[in-house]
Enzyme design. Structure first.
Site, PDB file in Angstrom:
ATOM      1  N   GLY A  52      11.031  10.850  -5.212  1.00  0.00           N
ATOM      2  CA  GLY A  52      11.048   9.406  -6.040  1.00  0.00           C
ATOM      3  C   GLY A  52      10.584   8.270  -4.919  1.00  0.00           C
ATOM      4  N   GLN A  55      12.293   2.973  -1.801  1.00  0.00           N
ATOM      5  CA  GLN A  55      12.152   1.579  -1.656  1.00  0.00           C
ATOM      6  C   GLN A  55      11.276   0.814  -2.799  1.00  0.00           C
ATOM      7  OE1 GLN A  55      10.960   0.122   2.181  1.00  0.00           O
ATOM      8  NE2 GLN A  55      11.358  -1.703   2.053  1.00  0.00           N
ATOM      9  N   GLY A  71       4.063  -3.717  -1.019  1.00  0.00           N
ATOM     10  CA  GLY A  71       4.076  -2.211  -1.311  1.00  0.00           C
ATOM     11  C   GLY A  71       2.789  -1.647  -2.127  1.00  0.00           C
ATOM     12  N   GLU A  72       1.747  -2.068  -1.807  1.00  0.00           N
ATOM     13  CA  GLU A  72       0.659  -1.558  -2.590  1.00  0.00           C
ATOM     14  C   GLU A  72       0.365   0.004  -2.352  1.00  0.00           C
ATOM     15  OE1 GLU A  72      -4.059  -2.643  -3.419  1.00  0.00           O
ATOM     16  OE2 GLU A  72      -2.689  -4.188  -2.775  1.00  0.00           O
ATOM     17  N   GLU A 105       2.074  -7.852   5.892  1.00  0.00           N
ATOM     18  CA  GLU A 105       2.285  -6.495   5.573  1.00  0.00           C
ATOM     19  C   GLU A 105       1.049  -5.850   6.190  1.00  0.00           C
ATOM     20  OE1 GLU A 105       3.314  -3.809   1.773  1.00  0.00           O
ATOM     21  OE2 GLU A 105       2.022  -5.250   1.434  1.00  0.00           O
ATOM     22  N   ASN A 106      -0.035  -6.157   5.988  1.00  0.00           N
ATOM     23  CA  ASN A 106      -1.081  -5.577   6.567  1.00  0.00           C
ATOM     24  C   ASN A 106      -1.080  -5.320   8.157  1.00  0.00           C
ATOM     25  OD1 ASN A 106      -3.821  -4.186   6.143  1.00  0.00           O
ATOM     26  ND2 ASN A 106      -4.663  -6.148   7.330  1.00  0.00           N
TER      27      ASN A 106
END
Length: 278
Positions: A52, A55, A71-72, A105-106
């Site tokens: 699953g 996070q 979270g992409e 994030e990137n």
């Protein structure tokens, strides 16, 4: 997470994880990353099928559903895994927050190369009207570091592509930028790849050829030479029993034999004559 990202994603005391339908979620329009490694996505999808999503991703509520904040990659892997819903936390964020968090994030990707890193800093500056100093402060980096990375964006496309592919490093790229003639820069980049030049050797070569004031490092000569030349020096040393140095300069070269006495000199001459007359 960086300090700036952590501050924006601090959860309210009553924040709860919700299961959100995958078909109601859209990608972040400010996401600078347009391509994702399919093999790694498949690996993550396999893990998600078994364990699953460990996070939750972070979403922003919109009129027509939800937009991904962070979270992409997990979202795309969940689609591959065939999940109908995924755990998420809903946050209230401005468009500016969305832009900045997507770029931050990137920047945290493991496979991020130096050109992509520089492009992310430039995008932060352009989209949010930030100075280099402001970008440095938000990302807890020094301004000279940001400035040095941004210099890579001045590389010719074919040389920049070598950095993107990991064929040469960002440090190689910054050294090549000191060569003002673009065609010569391309030629030296090709030679660097062909002969596996280290950054130190490239710095020394460019400094010798073009007189650029490049900061020298405290390294020994053999470490600065291409692996192929170092190997040849070792073979000749074993063959002739003395230290031998090979140097190159503008497509020309020189092989130097070391001797410490007249007897050693005569021995080397004798060996070379025997080799030549065979």
């Amino acid at each position: 997470m960086t300090n700036s990202e952590d501050q924006r994603l601090q959860l309210e005391p009553n924040a709860q994880v919700q299961n959100i339908k995958v078909n109601s979620i859209k990608a972040n329009p400010y996401q600078p990353r347009k391509t994702f490694d399919e093999a790694r996505l498949e690996d993550l999808a396999g893990s998600i099928r078994v364990h699953g999503i460990l996070q939750p991703i972070v979403l922003r509520k919109t009129i027509n559903g939800y937009t991904i904040v962070v979270g992409e990659r997990r979202f795309r892997a969940a689609q591959i895994a065939g999940l109908e819903a995924i755990p998420a936390i809903i946050k209230s964020l401005t468009d500016e927050d969305m832009m900045e968090l997507a770029i931050i994030e990137n920047l945290q990707r493991e496979d991020l190369n130096a050109i992509e890193e520089a492009e992310s800093y430039r995008k932060l500056m352009d989209d949010l009207s930030l100075t280099q100093q402001e970008v440095a402060q938000r990302l807890s980096k020094s301004r000279p570091y940001i400035a040095n990375m941004l210099r890579l964006l001045h590389l010719p496309k074919d040389v920049a592509d070598l950095v993107k592919a990991g064929t040469i490093s960002g440090a190689h790229g910054r050294t090549l930028l000191t060569v003002k003639d673009t065609q010569k820069m391309r030629d030296i980049a090709k030679q660097t790849v062909k002969e596996s030049w280290s950054v130190r050797y490239l710095e020394a070569y460019v400094n010798e050829q073009f007189g650029n004031k490049i900061k020298k490092t405290n390294s020994t000569e053999p470490k600065m030479k291409p692996k192929m030349i170092q190997q040849q020096e070792r073979q000749l040393k074993e063959q002739y029993g003395t230290n031998i140095s090979i140097t190159t300069n503008n497509k020309k070269g020189q092989i130097t034999f070391e001797f410490k006495s007249e007897a050693e000199f005569k021995r080397l001459i004798h060996q070379l004559n025997d080799k030549y007359n065979k």
